[in-house]
Write a protein that holds these residues in place. Structure first.
Motif, PDB file in Angstrom:
ATOM      1  N   THR A 220      35.172  39.220  51.051  1.00 22.01           N
ATOM      2  CA  THR A 220      35.277  40.632  50.682  1.00 22.01           C
ATOM      3  C   THR A 220      36.754  40.966  50.462  1.00 22.01           C
ATOM      4  O   THR A 220      37.565  40.086  50.217  1.00 22.01           O
ATOM      5  CB  THR A 220      34.644  41.521  51.763  1.00 22.01           C
ATOM      6  OG1 THR A 220      35.377  41.354  52.989  1.00 22.01           O
ATOM      7  CG2 THR A 220      33.199  41.127  52.012  1.00 22.01           C
ATOM      8  N   ASP A 242      34.558  47.385  55.344  1.00 23.31           N
ATOM      9  CA  ASP A 242      35.187  46.989  54.097  1.00 23.31           C
ATOM     10  C   ASP A 242      34.546  47.705  52.908  1.00 23.31           C
ATOM     11  O   ASP A 242      33.345  47.571  52.677  1.00 23.31           O
ATOM     12  CB  ASP A 242      35.071  45.473  53.922  1.00 23.31           C
ATOM     13  CG  ASP A 242      35.632  45.013  52.599  1.00 23.31           C
ATOM     14  OD1 ASP A 242      36.844  45.171  52.397  1.00 23.31           O
ATOM     15  OD2 ASP A 242      34.847  44.531  51.758  1.00 23.31           O
ATOM     16  N   SER A 245      32.727  45.307  50.417  1.00 22.11           N
ATOM     17  CA  SER A 245      31.498  44.805  51.012  1.00 22.11           C
ATOM     18  C   SER A 245      30.417  45.881  51.036  1.00 22.11           C
ATOM     19  O   SER A 245      29.240  45.604  50.801  1.00 22.11           O
ATOM     20  CB  SER A 245      31.778  44.320  52.441  1.00 22.11           C
ATOM     21  OG  SER A 245      30.613  43.815  53.032  1.00 22.11           O
ATOM     22  N   VAL A 264      29.605  36.443  55.179  1.00 26.03           N
ATOM     23  CA  VAL A 264      30.788  36.937  54.489  1.00 26.03           C
ATOM     24  C   VAL A 264      32.001  36.859  55.412  1.00 26.03           C
ATOM     25  O   VAL A 264      31.877  36.908  56.629  1.00 26.03           O
ATOM     26  CB  VAL A 264      30.615  38.398  54.010  1.00 26.03           C
ATOM     27  CG1 VAL A 264      29.493  38.518  52.993  1.00 26.03           C
ATOM     28  CG2 VAL A 264      30.360  39.336  55.184  1.00 26.03           C
ATOM     29  N   PHE A 266      35.325  38.953  56.199  1.00 22.75           N
ATOM     30  CA  PHE A 266      35.819  40.308  55.968  1.00 22.75           C
ATOM     31  C   PHE A 266      36.785  40.708  57.070  1.00 22.75           C
ATOM     32  O   PHE A 266      36.895  40.048  58.104  1.00 22.75           O
ATOM     33  CB  PHE A 266      34.650  41.305  55.910  1.00 22.75           C
ATOM     34  CG  PHE A 266      33.954  41.510  57.229  1.00 22.75           C
ATOM     35  CD1 PHE A 266      34.219  42.629  58.008  1.00 22.75           C
ATOM     36  CD2 PHE A 266      33.037  40.582  57.714  1.00 22.75           C
ATOM     37  CE1 PHE A 266      33.577  42.825  59.227  1.00 22.75           C
ATOM     38  CE2 PHE A 266      32.395  40.764  58.923  1.00 22.75           C
ATOM     39  CZ  PHE A 266      32.669  41.884  59.690  1.00 22.75           C
TER      40      PHE A 266
END
Length: 461
Positions: A220, A242, A245, A264, A266
């Motif tokens: 992200t 985020d 995201s 992910v 982030f």
């Protein structure tokens, strides 16, 4: 004077050993490639031209995977000595026979790809339509000023062939979209790294990977952040802080029915600075979309501290390598509770013990232990929840509905014998036995037993 002589003697010995090692290495390279001679000039030319090792590389491979004999080579095995010592030979073999696709080769993707290469991944496909710019140099893994103006994919390939020439590297100067999906994602890659910073393209790639059943790890937003300690790996649904995201998650759910299941990388840190205003040719702020070279891609500049995208890339590479090697790593769960919440759960446990067992004498945990149990073992959710429910910002609400109870009522309330349940679930648990659970809910029993066994091992109980 004596100390100085000893010091010089040590330096001399080190230099001699280094020279002998270099001679041995050059001799080995010379034996494998007759065109090499032992002179410094020839060696320099060999390195500059990115000369190969003399290995017969299996470019086709089974389903496009790298040669299974890669680690049998003396130079390669020495290159990967530390990896082999860490993972073991069989696990490193899984890495060296892997095929990984990296899409997006900027600050995040270049560092991720670079460490995958250095760690012995046997085949890489590098995809990016963009070129190296001067402003790329504050965060790119390998680009130099001499590379400014050339495609990022070709830049990486050029440098990578000097670092690990045995790797099968394919570079595509290409934009990922629906028309290039088949070409880029075919060949059954073991992993896809999504290092794209555009929402539409990122969503399209993630949807394609889910549809094709490909393992994918997505990055992200790394721009506008400064704190490396806030970087995490979690399911997409947990990356609530985020903005990129958040947008990706919303579109995946709304248009494709995908709510999670995608890991992910982030940052839990809120962006420290804002997008810079866009000024057109007239020198005044104008509509950025009017100046897009590629439709859907941002024009406004995101201020970037170069270290953060680099760390994002390293985190991605580490996750991928440990996954390929089947090396168990327990990532820290995203549980946003403060000390007061853990204290509440601890008090609630004591009260429950006094009511059910007549005393709290067998409570063998403190608030710090409760923190471990809640975060590390049960990820802030009921033990009966198989999938994430309340996560991120909403997690604090869950504590008002949860309590710790003994798994086995015949044993003390210790780290390896406490589960997290909702009030009603806890009441039902107290009215049943482990034998009944084992008979009627075998999968649940095994899952809980495995988690508690891990706690027992980690605490040496």
């Amino acid at each position: 004077m004596v100390e100085k002589l000893k010091y010089l003697a040590l330096i001399g010995t080190g230099a001699l050993l280094g020279s002998l090692s270099t001679v041995a290495l050059l001799q080995l390279l010379s034996n494998r490639n007759p065109k090499l001679c032992s002179s410094t000039k020839s060696t320099a030319e060999f390195i500059t031209k990115g000369g190969g090792s003399g290995l017969d590389r299996d470019v086709s491979g089974e389903e496009g995977k790298g040669s299974l004999d890669l680690l049998n080579d003396e130079i390669v095995s020495e290159h990967l000595t530390r990896n082999i010592q860490f993972f073991g030979l069989d696990s490193q073999q899984k890495i060296s026979s892997a095929y990984v696709v990296v899409i997006g080769l900027g600050g995040v993707g270049s560092h991720a790809a670079s460490m995958l290469l250095r760690s012995g991944v046997g085949r890489l496909l590098l995809v990016d339509f963009d070129q190296v710019s001067l402003s790329s140099l504050n965060r790119h893994a390998v680009a130099t000023r001499a590379d400014v103006g050339i495609p990022k994919a070709l830049c990486l390939k050029k440098h990578f062939e000097l670092i690990f020439p045995e790797c099968q590297i394919e570079a595509r100067v290409q934009l990922y979209d629906d028309s290039s999906e088949k070409e880029i994602l075919s060949g059954n890659p073991d992993f896809v790294l999504d290092c794209i910073d555009n929402i539409d393209t990122k969503v399209a790639l993630l949807v394609a990977c889910v549809r094709r059943g490909l393992r994918v790890l997505s990055a992200t937003g790394a721009g506008a952040r400064a704190d490396p300690t806030r970087i995490r790996i979690a399911d997409l649904r947990e990356s609530i802080t985020d903005p990129l995201s958040r947008s990706v998650r919303s579109r995946l759910k709304k248009y494709h029915g995908i709510e999670g299941g995608i890991p992910v990388v982030f940052s839990m840190e809120k962006p420290k600075v804002k997008l810079l205003p866009f000024e057109g040719a007239a020198g005044k702020e104008e509509k950025p979309s009017d100046y897009q070279v590629v439709p859907g891609f941002r024009v406004r500049i995101i201020p970037v501290l170069g270290t953060v995208p680099a760390i994002f890339g390293q985190v991605m590479a580490s996750y991928l390598l440990t996954t390929l090697a089947q090396f168990d790593v327990q990532t820290e769960p995203i549980v946003t509770l403060d000390t007061n919440h853990y204290t509440t759960l601890h008090h609630r446990l004591i009260e429950h013990e006094e009511i059910v067992y007549g005393s709290s004498m067998e409570v063998q945990v403190d608030v710090e232990d409760v923190m471990y149990i809640v975060k590390e073992l049960w990820h802030g959710r009921s033990t009966r929840d198989r999938e994430p429910g309340d996560v991120g910002r909403g997690m604090w609400r869950a504590v008002h509905e949860l309590m710790l109870v003994r798994w086995d009522k015949a044993r003390p309330a210790s780290v390896s014998n406490l589960i997290l349940l909702r009030f009603k679930e806890a009441e039902e648990h107290e009215q049943t036995t482990l034998d009944e659970i084992k008979e009627t809910e075998a999968d649940y029993f095994k899952r809980v037993a495995a988690v508690l066994k891990r706690a027992e091992i980690e605490f040496g109980l």
